[in-house]
Design a protein around this motif. Structure first.
Motif, PDB file in Angstrom:
ATOM      1  N   VAL A  51      -5.663   1.949 -10.226  1.00 32.19           N
ATOM      2  CA  VAL A  51      -6.357   1.374 -11.280  1.00 32.19           C
ATOM      3  C   VAL A  51      -7.256   0.201 -11.022  1.00 32.19           C
ATOM      4  O   VAL A  51      -8.492  -0.317 -11.207  1.00 32.19           O
ATOM      5  N   LEU A  52      -6.404  -1.075 -10.553  1.00 27.54           N
ATOM      6  CA  LEU A  52      -7.113  -2.424 -10.333  1.00 27.54           C
ATOM      7  C   LEU A  52      -8.395  -2.458  -9.325  1.00 27.54           C
ATOM      8  O   LEU A  52      -9.369  -2.942  -9.830  1.00 27.54           O
ATOM      9  N   PRO A  53      -8.626  -1.860  -8.290  1.00 28.36           N
ATOM     10  CA  PRO A  53      -9.471  -1.793  -7.412  1.00 28.36           C
ATOM     11  C   PRO A  53     -10.797  -1.152  -8.253  1.00 28.36           C
ATOM     12  O   PRO A  53     -11.960  -1.468  -7.607  1.00 28.36           O
ATOM     13  N   ALA A  54     -10.535  -0.336  -9.286  1.00 27.52           N
ATOM     14  CA  ALA A  54     -11.562   0.349 -10.017  1.00 27.52           C
ATOM     15  C   ALA A  54     -12.228  -0.679 -11.179  1.00 27.52           C
ATOM     16  O   ALA A  54     -13.228  -0.333 -11.837  1.00 27.52           O
ATOM     17  N   THR A  55     -11.506  -1.910 -11.340  1.00 26.41           N
ATOM     18  CA  THR A  55     -11.881  -2.706 -12.454  1.00 26.41           C
ATOM     19  C   THR A  55     -13.288  -3.748 -12.200  1.00 26.41           C
ATOM     20  O   THR A  55     -13.806  -4.164 -13.027  1.00 26.41           O
ATOM     21  N   SER A  56     -13.673  -3.556 -10.812  1.00 23.76           N
ATOM     22  CA  SER A  56     -15.156  -4.219 -10.520  1.00 23.76           C
ATOM     23  C   SER A  56     -15.847  -3.181  -9.560  1.00 23.76           C
ATOM     24  O   SER A  56     -15.249  -2.711  -8.414  1.00 23.76           O
ATOM     25  N   PRO A  57     -17.177  -3.022  -9.902  1.00 24.57           N
ATOM     26  CA  PRO A  57     -17.829  -2.489  -8.938  1.00 24.57           C
ATOM     27  C   PRO A  57     -18.097  -2.784  -7.464  1.00 24.57           C
ATOM     28  O   PRO A  57     -18.425  -2.153  -6.658  1.00 24.57           O
ATOM     29  N   ARG A  58     -17.990  -4.140  -7.269  1.00 25.73           N
ATOM     30  CA  ARG A  58     -18.332  -4.791  -6.395  1.00 25.73           C
ATOM     31  C   ARG A  58     -17.068  -4.219  -5.252  1.00 25.73           C
ATOM     32  O   ARG A  58     -17.428  -4.392  -4.323  1.00 25.73           O
ATOM     33  N   PHE A  59     -15.789  -4.066  -5.788  1.00 26.63           N
ATOM     34  CA  PHE A  59     -14.910  -3.355  -4.615  1.00 26.63           C
ATOM     35  C   PHE A  59     -15.113  -2.219  -3.975  1.00 26.63           C
ATOM     36  O   PHE A  59     -14.789  -2.025  -2.964  1.00 26.63           O
TER      37      PHE A  59
ATOM     38  N   TRP B 164      -7.398   3.415  -1.487  1.00 24.98           N
ATOM     39  CA  TRP B 164      -6.814   2.191  -1.685  1.00 24.98           C
ATOM     40  C   TRP B 164      -5.429   2.279  -1.563  1.00 24.98           C
ATOM     41  O   TRP B 164      -4.687   3.053  -2.235  1.00 24.98           O
ATOM     42  N   ARG B 165      -4.763   1.247  -0.712  1.00 20.40           N
ATOM     43  CA  ARG B 165      -3.151   1.475  -0.797  1.00 20.40           C
ATOM     44  C   ARG B 165      -2.572  -0.084  -0.943  1.00 20.40           C
ATOM     45  O   ARG B 165      -3.347  -1.199  -0.563  1.00 20.40           O
ATOM     46  N   GLU B 166      -1.746  -0.137  -1.776  1.00 18.17           N
ATOM     47  CA  GLU B 166      -1.203  -1.703  -2.098  1.00 18.17           C
ATOM     48  C   GLU B 166      -0.333  -2.226  -1.185  1.00 18.17           C
ATOM     49  O   GLU B 166       0.686  -1.551  -0.386  1.00 18.17           O
ATOM     50  N   VAL B 167      -0.799  -3.377  -0.992  1.00 19.01           N
ATOM     51  CA  VAL B 167       0.277  -4.512  -0.044  1.00 19.01           C
ATOM     52  C   VAL B 167       1.465  -4.886  -0.792  1.00 19.01           C
ATOM     53  O   VAL B 167       1.076  -5.399  -1.867  1.00 19.01           O
ATOM     54  N   GLN B 168       2.621  -4.546  -0.487  1.00 17.99           N
ATOM     55  CA  GLN B 168       3.981  -4.739  -1.244  1.00 17.99           C
ATOM     56  C   GLN B 168       4.837  -5.734  -0.423  1.00 17.99           C
ATOM     57  O   GLN B 168       4.629  -6.013   0.558  1.00 17.99           O
ATOM     58  N   VAL B 169       5.907  -6.263  -1.226  1.00 14.96           N
ATOM     59  CA  VAL B 169       6.857  -6.967  -0.808  1.00 14.96           C
ATOM     60  C   VAL B 169       7.886  -6.143  -0.390  1.00 14.96           C
ATOM     61  O   VAL B 169       8.512  -5.571  -1.444  1.00 14.96           O
ATOM     62  N   ASP B 170       8.734  -6.121   0.806  1.00 11.46           N
ATOM     63  CA  ASP B 170       9.617  -5.201   0.951  1.00 11.46           C
ATOM     64  C   ASP B 170      10.890  -5.907   1.940  1.00 11.46           C
ATOM     65  O   ASP B 170      10.606  -7.041   2.401  1.00 11.46           O
ATOM     66  N   ASN B 171      12.097  -5.447   1.752  1.00 11.80           N
ATOM     67  CA  ASN B 171      13.020  -6.053   2.632  1.00 11.80           C
ATOM     68  C   ASN B 171      12.844  -5.784   3.978  1.00 11.80           C
ATOM     69  O   ASN B 171      12.272  -4.906   4.628  1.00 11.80           O
ATOM     70  N   ASP B 172      13.214  -6.986   4.773  1.00 13.49           N
ATOM     71  CA  ASP B 172      13.097  -7.060   6.306  1.00 13.49           C
ATOM     72  C   ASP B 172      14.402  -6.417   6.790  1.00 13.49           C
ATOM     73  O   ASP B 172      15.538  -7.032   6.858  1.00 13.49           O
ATOM     74  N   PRO B 173      14.035  -5.212   7.596  1.00 18.45           N
ATOM     75  CA  PRO B 173      15.480  -4.640   8.123  1.00 18.45           C
ATOM     76  C   PRO B 173      16.259  -5.407   8.875  1.00 18.45           C
ATOM     77  O   PRO B 173      17.531  -5.219   9.302  1.00 18.45           O
TER      78      PRO B 173
ATOM     79  N   LYS C 245     -17.701  -1.091  -2.937  1.00 23.31           N
ATOM     80  CA  LYS C 245     -18.849  -1.138  -2.002  1.00 23.31           C
ATOM     81  C   LYS C 245     -18.196  -1.773  -0.565  1.00 23.31           C
ATOM     82  O   LYS C 245     -18.818  -2.076   0.523  1.00 23.31           O
ATOM     83  N   LEU C 246     -16.993  -2.123  -0.478  1.00 21.47           N
ATOM     84  CA  LEU C 246     -16.349  -2.828   0.589  1.00 21.47           C
ATOM     85  C   LEU C 246     -16.194  -1.840   1.682  1.00 21.47           C
ATOM     86  O   LEU C 246     -15.863  -0.668   1.397  1.00 21.47           O
ATOM     87  N   SER C 247     -16.002  -2.199   2.766  1.00 22.45           N
ATOM     88  CA  SER C 247     -15.882  -1.247   3.804  1.00 22.45           C
ATOM     89  C   SER C 247     -14.251  -0.943   4.049  1.00 22.45           C
ATOM     90  O   SER C 247     -13.524  -1.726   3.668  1.00 22.45           O
ATOM     91  N   LYS C 248     -14.168   0.082   4.882  1.00 22.75           N
ATOM     92  CA  LYS C 248     -12.586   0.388   5.207  1.00 22.75           C
ATOM     93  C   LYS C 248     -11.982  -0.542   6.018  1.00 22.75           C
ATOM     94  O   LYS C 248     -12.734  -1.068   6.867  1.00 22.75           O
ATOM     95  N   GLY C 249     -10.585  -0.664   5.680  1.00 26.35           N
ATOM     96  CA  GLY C 249      -9.931  -1.885   6.417  1.00 26.35           C
ATOM     97  C   GLY C 249      -9.993  -3.344   5.554  1.00 26.35           C
ATOM     98  O   GLY C 249      -9.151  -4.125   5.847  1.00 26.35           O
ATOM     99  N   SER C 250     -10.839  -3.253   4.566  1.00 28.33           N
ATOM    100  CA  SER C 250     -11.268  -4.509   3.637  1.00 28.33           C
ATOM    101  C   SER C 250      -9.783  -4.610   2.661  1.00 28.33           C
ATOM    102  O   SER C 250      -9.247  -3.304   2.244  1.00 28.33           O
ATOM    103  N   ARG C 251      -9.432  -5.999   2.563  1.00 25.65           N
ATOM    104  CA  ARG C 251      -8.488  -6.080   1.623  1.00 25.65           C
ATOM    105  C   ARG C 251      -8.940  -6.890   0.482  1.00 25.65           C
ATOM    106  O   ARG C 251      -9.957  -7.721   0.540  1.00 25.65           O
ATOM    107  N   ILE C 252      -8.473  -6.478  -0.642  1.00 22.99           N
ATOM    108  CA  ILE C 252      -8.805  -7.532  -1.860  1.00 22.99           C
ATOM    109  C   ILE C 252      -7.790  -7.870  -2.713  1.00 22.99           C
ATOM    110  O   ILE C 252      -6.539  -7.359  -2.718  1.00 22.99           O
ATOM    111  N   GLU C 253      -7.709  -9.138  -3.088  1.00 24.32           N
ATOM    112  CA  GLU C 253      -6.797  -9.699  -4.082  1.00 24.32           C
ATOM    113  C   GLU C 253      -7.330  -9.559  -5.540  1.00 24.32           C
ATOM    114  O   GLU C 253      -8.160 -10.114  -5.742  1.00 24.32           O
ATOM    115  N   VAL C 254      -6.525  -8.726  -6.198  1.00 24.15           N
ATOM    116  CA  VAL C 254      -6.998  -8.756  -7.794  1.00 24.15           C
ATOM    117  C   VAL C 254      -6.005  -9.260  -8.738  1.00 24.15           C
ATOM    118  O   VAL C 254      -4.740  -8.991  -8.507  1.00 24.15           O
ATOM    119  N   ALA C 255      -6.546 -10.276  -9.611  1.00 22.08           N
ATOM    120  CA  ALA C 255      -5.505 -11.058 -10.575  1.00 22.08           C
ATOM    121  C   ALA C 255      -5.778 -10.291 -12.000  1.00 22.08           C
ATOM    122  O   ALA C 255      -6.684 -11.020 -12.487  1.00 22.08           O
TER     123      ALA C 255
END
Length: 473
Positions: free
Chosen positions: A268-276, A230-239, A278-288
């Motif tokens: 940490v967060l993608p491990a908070t639900s067993p459903r996550f 899992w890798r996090e999608v973040q907010v960054d500056n636009d060069p 099972k998702l395939s590679k390339g999938s994105r999840i939004e976790v609140a």
């Protein structure tokens, strides 16, 4: 309580009729994917534009500390003490950026109150009742609920206090002005809190909880499943951004990027639900993660953390709740979006001046209630919830009470918006919550509670036309 009993409640009392319901677009309308934050098509030679002050603060933060989580960006935009969206007063209704179900028709709040009333009656009509609302907006929903409950003897006398979870001082003033009129000459305490954790526990009071369009505004974190985990999608500056100029880059100088290495949140967060998992590679999840914590706290308040109710005549604990929001019983990966002037805009167009929202993962909310002493019901569609609780007979009574044809048509159209299967009726979901002691739960079974019931299988045998029933819309 039978369906007939529930529907009979909607035919009596509740004489109020809301006037001039607006018919403008709503925040619920989009179930689209993540709004594109790619370059605009504005010419690079246009004159300088006024710079967004909050965007500058965010860019400076990123310059100092590196890319930030989406949740941090949302906190900046919604809650900054000077430039935050919810610090600017009334953002609801025709003059705001979105409109909610309670603002469209009084029937919505009335039927939420009817469900509360049926649970209160099924629980033995406790002598003490309190109401808790998360994100009360203008106070319209709570006002409709109170007006309805106050029209029924017994529960009217049982209401002891109102507890509103609201951060905005401006909205607190709006809520106080509205509800003080409803509570005039009634011995009911009105309280505000900045968080659900501040709401006191009780062992002798039955609790109603409502959260309408609250969880969709909770900060989310987005993660992408890669070959390396899992890798996090973040907010960054636009060069490519030039301050003060409208170019082909983002208007605010911000963009989304994927972290090249694990972050504390991605481990940490993608491990908070067993459903996550099972998702395939390339999938994105939004976790609140805040939604998980808040819903869990609601469950603890209703379930009393396993404490025993105080003894004595009329003493009772426990309670029930209703969560209404757009989303579904699953995870989402690209529902994060912004609303301004009732339209979807780019999430980076005008930080602090647009509402940010994401679909609600109701399965995640249900998982958070584990071992709290409370359980989830549903979710079911808003249309199913309202129609099951008597929208049609209540609508007929309101139309019959209207004084002219134009008003009758306004009432009808407003109610139709609430149950439109292609709009609010289908996009909004309703989840019920009950304390386990209130719902008849045992170690192996749980009683189904109307209208959160599993549909019975339909007979596959065709009936003669003369014997079949024709349901009118």
């Amino acid at each position: 309580m039978s369906r007939a009993s529930i529907r009979s409640l909607t035919r009596q009392h509740i004489p109020y009729i809301r006037k001039n319901s607006p018919t403008i677009p709503c925040r619920y309308q989009s179930t689209s994917t993540l709004p594109n934050s790619s370059p605009s098509t504005t010419s690079p030679s246009v004159p300088a534009v006024k710079e967004n002050e909050l965007a500058k603060i965010i860019r400076d933060t990123i310059k100092s500390t590196g890319p930030i989580p989406i949740s941090r960006y949302m906190q900046f935009c919604l809650s900054h003490p000077t430039y935050g969206y919810y610090q600017k007063g009334d953002v609801f209704g025709e003059k705001g950026d979105f409109i909610t179900s309670p603002e469209i028709s009084q029937i919505f709040g009335e039927l939420v109150a009817i469900w509360f009333l049926t649970r209160w009656m099924e629980s033995g009509s406790p002598k003490k009742v309190r109401l808790v609302e998360l994100g009360p907006g203008r106070g319209t929903l709570m006002d409709d609920i109170l007006r309805t409950l106050f029209s029924f003897p017994g529960v009217s006398e049982a209401v002891q206090s109102i507890h509103l979870v609201e951060n905005s001082e401006a909205l607190r003033n709006v809520q106080g002005t509205k509800l003080s009129q409803r509570l005039d000459r009634k011995d009911v305490d009105l309280n505000w809190y900045t968080g659900i954790n501040e709401v006191p526990e009780t062992e002798d009071t039955y609790t109603f909880v409502v959260a309408h369009e609250f969880f969709d505004a909770m900060p989310i974190n987005t993660f992408e499943k890669t070959d390396m985990g899992w890798r996090e999608v973040q907010v960054d500056n636009d060069p490519a951004y030039t301050p003060g100029l409208s170019t082909q880059s983002s208007k605010s100088g911000l963009r989304l990027s994927i972290s090249p290495s694990p972050t504390p949140l991605s481990t940490v967060l993608p491990a908070t639900s067993p459903r996550f998992a099972k998702l395939s590679k390339g999938s994105r999840i939004e976790v609140a993660q805040d939604s998980f914590k808040i819903m869990r706290r609601i469950g603890e308040l209703l379930g009393n953390k396993g404490k025993n109710a105080a003894s004595g005549a009329g003493a009772a604990s426990g309670g029930c709740g209703v969560v209404v929001d757009y989303g579904g019983d699953r995870s989402y990966g690209q529902s994060f979006r912004a609303f301004k002037n009732h339209k979807i805009v780019d999430i980076f167009d005008d930080p602090g001046n647009a509402d940010l929202t994401a679909n609600v993962d109701f399965a995640y909310l249900r998982e958070s209630l584990d071992s709290t002493g409370s359980s989830a019901l549903g979710p079911i569609s808003q249309s199913s919830f309202l129609l099951s609780l008597g929208l049609q007979p209540r609508l007929k009574k309101l139309i019959d009470s209207a004084t002219n044809e134009n008003r009758k048509e306004d009432i009808r159209k407003s109610a139709q918006r609430l149950i439109d299967p292609l709009g609010m009726g289908g996009q909004y979901q309703v989840m019920g919550i009950t304390s386990d002691s209130d719902s008849g739960k045992t170690t192996t079974t749980k009683e189904e509670i109307y209208p959160f019931i599993t549909p019975k299988p339909q007979s596959q045998v065709l009936q003669p036309q003369s014997q079949s029933k024709v349901l009118k819309p």
